[in-house]
Design a protein around this motif. Structure first.
Motif, PDB file in Angstrom:
ATOM      1  N   GLY A   1       0.797  -1.220   0.000  1.00  0.00           N
ATOM      2  CA  GLY A   1       0.000   0.000   0.000  1.00  0.00           C
ATOM      3  C   GLY A   1       0.827   1.265   0.000  1.00  0.00           C
ATOM      4  O   GLY A   1       0.292   2.357  -0.217  1.00  0.00           O
ATOM      5  N   GLY A   2       2.125   1.131   0.236  1.00  0.00           N
ATOM      6  CA  GLY A   2       3.006   2.288   0.283  1.00  0.00           C
ATOM      7  C   GLY A   2       3.478   2.723  -1.085  1.00  0.00           C
ATOM      8  O   GLY A   2       3.044   2.186  -2.119  1.00  0.00           O
ATOM      9  N   SER A   3       4.386   3.705  -1.077  1.00  0.00           N
ATOM     10  CA  SER A   3       4.882   4.292  -2.317  1.00  0.00           C
ATOM     11  C   SER A   3       6.406   4.397  -2.289  1.00  0.00           C
ATOM     12  O   SER A   3       7.016   4.496  -1.223  1.00  0.00           O
TER      13      SER A   3
ATOM     14  N   ARG B   1       9.599   6.166  -5.095  1.00  0.00           N
ATOM     15  CA  ARG B   1       9.941   6.785  -6.373  1.00  0.00           C
ATOM     16  C   ARG B   1      11.358   6.389  -6.743  1.00  0.00           C
ATOM     17  O   ARG B   1      12.308   6.679  -6.003  1.00  0.00           O
TER      18      ARG B   1
ATOM     19  N   ARG C   1      -1.237   2.540 -11.212  1.00  0.00           N
ATOM     20  CA  ARG C   1      -0.494   2.611  -9.946  1.00  0.00           C
ATOM     21  C   ARG C   1       0.881   3.241 -10.127  1.00  0.00           C
ATOM     22  O   ARG C   1       1.376   3.918  -9.226  1.00  0.00           O
ATOM     23  N   PHE C   2       1.510   3.008 -11.261  1.00  0.00           N
ATOM     24  CA  PHE C   2       2.857   3.521 -11.526  1.00  0.00           C
ATOM     25  C   PHE C   2       2.786   4.639 -12.560  1.00  0.00           C
ATOM     26  O   PHE C   2       1.950   4.613 -13.464  1.00  0.00           O
ATOM     27  N   THR C   3       3.707   5.604 -12.433  1.00  0.00           N
ATOM     28  CA  THR C   3       3.807   6.695 -13.390  1.00  0.00           C
ATOM     29  C   THR C   3       5.265   6.908 -13.766  1.00  0.00           C
ATOM     30  O   THR C   3       6.107   7.093 -12.882  1.00  0.00           O
TER      31      THR C   3
ATOM     32  N   GLN D   1       7.350   6.596 -10.423  1.00  0.00           N
ATOM     33  CA  GLN D   1       6.584   6.761  -9.197  1.00  0.00           C
ATOM     34  C   GLN D   1       5.705   5.537  -9.024  1.00  0.00           C
ATOM     35  O   GLN D   1       4.895   5.228  -9.921  1.00  0.00           O
ATOM     36  N   MET D   2       5.860   4.849  -7.917  1.00  0.00           N
ATOM     37  CA  MET D   2       5.130   3.614  -7.666  1.00  0.00           C
ATOM     38  C   MET D   2       4.242   3.793  -6.450  1.00  0.00           C
ATOM     39  O   MET D   2       4.746   4.016  -5.339  1.00  0.00           O
ATOM     40  N   ASN D   3       2.943   3.713  -6.658  1.00  0.00           N
ATOM     41  CA  ASN D   3       1.955   3.856  -5.588  1.00  0.00           C
ATOM     42  C   ASN D   3       1.198   2.546  -5.415  1.00  0.00           C
ATOM     43  O   ASN D   3       1.207   1.682  -6.290  1.00  0.00           O
ATOM     44  N   SER D   4       0.525   2.435  -4.294  1.00  0.00           N
ATOM     45  CA  SER D   4      -0.298   1.250  -3.993  1.00  0.00           C
ATOM     46  C   SER D   4       0.495  -0.029  -4.241  1.00  0.00           C
ATOM     47  O   SER D   4       0.013  -0.965  -4.901  1.00  0.00           O
ATOM     48  N   LEU D   5       1.679  -0.073  -3.708  1.00  0.00           N
ATOM     49  CA  LEU D   5       2.564  -1.209  -3.970  1.00  0.00           C
ATOM     50  C   LEU D   5       2.016  -2.499  -3.376  1.00  0.00           C
ATOM     51  O   LEU D   5       1.370  -2.493  -2.316  1.00  0.00           O
TER      52      LEU D   5
END
Length: 130
Positions: free
Chosen positions: A15-17, A19, A67-69, A82-86
Motif C-alpha cells: 500500500g506504500g509508495s 519513487r 499505480r505507476f507513473t 513513481q510507484m503507488n499502492s505497492l
C-alpha cells in the motif's frame, strides 16, 4: 555509450509508495526513449513502463497501469518511476534502460521487449512486505 544508475529502491509495506530515479550520463539523454523493467527471483525480466524522448508518450504493463507513473526531466538527464499502492508481487530488482527509439509508436510491443534497449543500469531492489 550511455551510463545509467538507478536509485530509490528499498523496503516498503504493501500500500506504500516509492519513487525510483535513473540518472543518465554519456550521450544526449533526450535522444533516447527510456524504459523501466523488473525481475523477480526465478522469473524473466519483464517490461514495466516506457516514455518517449520528449515525454509526450508513455505506455505501461497492465499489471502496473493506474499505480505507476513514468516521467522524465531531460534537463536533469533523469527518468523516474513513481510507484503507488505497492503490492508484494511488485517485489523485484528494477532496471532502467535506454533505447534509440526507432519506432515512434509507444503503445505496441516494440518497447516492451528487452532487445529494443541498448543500454541498461545495474538495478535497484524494491521489496514490498505484506
Amino acid at each position: 555509450q550511455v551510463q545509467l544508475v538507478e536509485s530509490g529502491g528499498g523496503l516498503v509495506q504493501a500500500g506504500g509508495s516509492l519513487r525510483l530515479s535513473c540518472a543518465a550520463s554519456g550521450r544526449t539523454f533526450s535522444n533516447y526513449a527510456m524504459g523501466w523493467f523488473r525481475q523477480a527471483p526465478g522469473k524473466e525480466r519483464e517490461f514495466v513502463a516506457v516514455i518517449s524522448r520528449n515525454g509526450g508518450s508513455t505506455n505501461y504493463a497492465d499489471s502496473v497501469k493506474g499505480r505507476f507513473t513514468i516521467s522524465r526531466d531531460n534537463a536533469k538527464n533523469t527518468v523516474y518511476l513513481q510507484m503507488n499502492s505497492l503490492k508484494p508481487e511488485d517485489t523485484a530488482v528494477y532496471y532502467c534502460a535506454a533505447s534509440v527509439g526507432r519506432i515512434s509508436y509507444y503503445g505496441g510491443s516494440y518497447y516492451s521487449q528487452k532487445t529494443s534497449y541498448e543500454y541498461w543500469g545495474q538495478g535497484t531492489q524494491v521489496t514490498v512486505s505484506s
